[in-house]
Write a protein that holds these residues in place. Structure first.
Motif, short mmCIF file in Angstrom:
data_model
loop_
_atom_site.label_atom_id
_atom_site.label_comp_id
_atom_site.label_asym_id
_atom_site.label_seq_id
_atom_site.Cartn_x
_atom_site.Cartn_y
_atom_site.Cartn_z
N MET A 1 14.96 80.04 89.53
CA MET A 1 14.11 80.60 88.45
C MET A 1 12.66 80.51 88.91
N THR A 2 11.83 81.43 88.66
CA THR A 2 10.39 81.34 88.95
C THR A 2 9.62 81.10 87.81
N LEU A 3 8.26 80.97 88.15
CA LEU A 3 7.19 80.65 87.14
C LEU A 3 6.85 81.94 86.46
N ASP A 4 7.08 83.16 86.97
CA ASP A 4 6.77 84.39 86.54
C ASP A 4 6.85 84.76 84.81
N THR A 5 8.16 84.08 84.31
CA THR A 5 8.50 84.39 82.89
C THR A 5 7.82 83.35 82.03
N LEU A 6 7.17 82.29 82.47
CA LEU A 6 6.56 81.36 81.74
C LEU A 6 5.46 81.79 80.98
N PRO A 7 4.99 81.22 79.90
CA PRO A 7 3.89 81.73 79.18
C PRO A 7 2.35 81.08 80.09
N ALA A 8 1.27 81.73 79.58
CA ALA A 8 -0.04 81.28 80.10
C ALA A 8 -0.10 80.11 79.67
N HIS A 9 -0.83 79.38 80.72
CA HIS A 9 -1.13 77.89 80.65
C HIS A 9 -2.75 77.94 80.02
#
Length: 238
Positions: A1-9
């Motif tokens: 899985m990539t980081l693209d679907t994670l919420p903003a930091h």
């Protein structure tokens, strides 16, 4: 899985660690998966490499990932996760979509532990404990018939179980109850999310309350098991 679907930091290393840990706890990456590289994490979230390293150090300390020279960073097997670490409890707070494998593991622990906790509570509960248990149950009962109050009902349900842990008056079990609260809430939310009626759940919780009030250790044990059997059905485990 990539980081693209994670919420903003937004924030420092602690917030970044929380964001990544919650992604792991919800199954975004699976045990054995290669975890994103430091440089990729830093670039994606626009943070310094030092901040990324501090965040990954927290994940490593909690047993979520393993960093090995030459192999990169891997997600560890769930059996290696430090689920009772206070930091893990903090990360788990508010999560309702835990990884299904983690749900089964938490449920298995509760099924083995909570009948014993109920027995101890039946032996040791004070009048104040009973009052708190009755108040939590009354909150469950009053909110059960209102679909708009489902979140409130879940809070009362979790409070009900929390009181039972506290009513053991055993230092270790009381601490366990505190540490397990986020995971208990996640399971309660997941098990009740699609239920149209809570009548059966209320009846089973009522039996636990009555057994503890009566000081009947065997009845408390059996009633706690029946609550958890219903939970297994609602979770789709059986």
């Amino acid at each position: 899985m990539t980081l693209d679907t994670l919420p903003a930091h937004h924030g420092g290393a602690e917030h970044l660690a929380r964001l990544l840990a919650r992604a792991l706890l919800t199954g975004h990456w699976q045990p054995g998966d290669v975890f994103p590289k430091e440089l990729d994490i830093g670039k994606h979230f626009a943070v310094s490499r030092n901040q990324v390293r501090n965040a990954l150090a927290s994940l490593t300390a909690a047993g979520l990932i393993e960093r090995t020279a030459g192999r990169g960073t891997l997600v560890r097997e769930m059996s290696e996760w430090h689920l009772l670490d206070p930091l893990m409890s903090e990360w788990m707070t508010g999560l309702v979509n835990l990884d299904p494998q983690l749900v089964r593991a938490i449920y298995a622990f509760r099924f083995s532990a909570e009948p014993t906790v109920a027995r101890l509570a039946a032996q040791a509960a004070t009048g104040d404990d009973i009052t708190q248990l009755e108040a939590a149950f009354e909150g469950m009962r009053c909110s059960a018939g209102n679909p708009d109050a489902r979140a409130q009902h879940i809070e009362f349900d979790v409070a009900f179980h929390d009181v039972i842990y506290q009513a053991t008056h055993n230092l270790v079990w009381r601490q366990m109850g505190h540490l397990l609260r986020p995971s208990i809430m996640a399971l309660v939310y997941r098990s009740q999310h699609d239920i149209k009626t809570l009548d059966d759940s209320l009846t089973r919780h009522r039996h636990v309350l009555d057994a503890i009030k009566a000081g009947d250790v065997n009845a408390a044990d059996n009633a706690a098991r029946e609550v958890l059997r219903r939970t297994a059905i609602d979770l789709g485990i059986v």
